[in-house]
Scaffold this active site. Sequence first.
Site, short mmCIF file in Angstrom:
data_model
loop_
_atom_site.label_atom_id
_atom_site.label_comp_id
_atom_site.label_asym_id
_atom_site.label_seq_id
_atom_site.Cartn_x
_atom_site.Cartn_y
_atom_site.Cartn_z
N GLY A 46 0.84 -1.18 0.00
CA GLY A 46 0.00 0.00 0.00
C GLY A 46 0.88 1.24 0.00
CD GLN A 51 3.45 5.80 2.63
OE1 GLN A 51 2.44 5.31 2.14
NE2 GLN A 51 4.42 5.06 3.13
CB CYS A 91 5.22 2.09 7.52
SG CYS A 91 4.85 3.62 6.66
CG LEU A 92 6.57 0.90 1.42
CD1 LEU A 92 5.96 1.24 0.06
CD2 LEU A 92 7.68 -0.12 1.26
CG HIS A 133 -0.54 1.55 7.39
ND1 HIS A 133 0.36 1.12 8.34
CD2 HIS A 133 0.18 2.30 6.50
CE1 HIS A 133 1.57 1.58 8.02
NE2 HIS A 133 1.49 2.29 6.91
CD GLU A 134 -1.16 2.69 2.73
OE1 GLU A 134 -0.60 3.80 2.72
OE2 GLU A 134 -0.54 1.63 2.90
CG HIS A 137 0.70 6.94 5.39
ND1 HIS A 137 1.87 7.34 5.99
CD2 HIS A 137 0.84 5.60 5.19
CE1 HIS A 137 2.67 6.29 6.16
NE2 HIS A 137 2.07 5.22 5.69
NI NI Z 1 2.85 3.30 5.68
#
Ligand code: NI
Length: 177
Positions: A46, A51, A91-92, A133-134, A137
């Site tokens: 995701g 991000q 998380c990226l 989660h997204e 962000h």
């Molecule tokens: Ni993330």
Amino acid sequence: MAVLTVLEYPDLRLRTRASAVTTVDDAVRQLIDDLFETMYAASGIGLAASQVDVHERIMVLDISATKDEPRCFINPEILAQQGSASSDEGCLSVPGVTEPVNRATKIRIRALDRDGRSFELEAEDLLAVCIQHEMDHLDGKLLVDYLSELKRLRIKKKALKQRKRAPMDAPTTKPAY
Ligand code: NI
């Protein structure tokens, strides 16, 4: 299409609250394509526009093992939620960190698709977790915010140290989003 740079914690730009998309046009669709390419390139499941330093309410995800179930959400909102369970999340934007987070297990959301059409979706388990989660962000909220102050500080110190040493090399082993 292009692979975009993913901001990493503790970059303050990740704390920006994203604005609603007013018109779903070709520029938005281009961004969605780039988000997918960036997410797949990073082996993520995701990615939110926040991000990649674009502060609009757009997010993409693909939780399939075969990476052929792309989903995108514009202006997502949660209509209902139920249950609560903890699961490990990565998380990226917080590479190398996997921590348990408590989330609703089942949600119903409404969003716009890439053609600007409204749709509703019921999601549970990993899909529900990933969507929540997204959506965090988009509000400038991060995985680390669910951790203790001490843990957050430790992750922050390590991230700053690692960035100095090897800015491009941040291995992620678990699914991250
Ligand atoms: Ni993330």
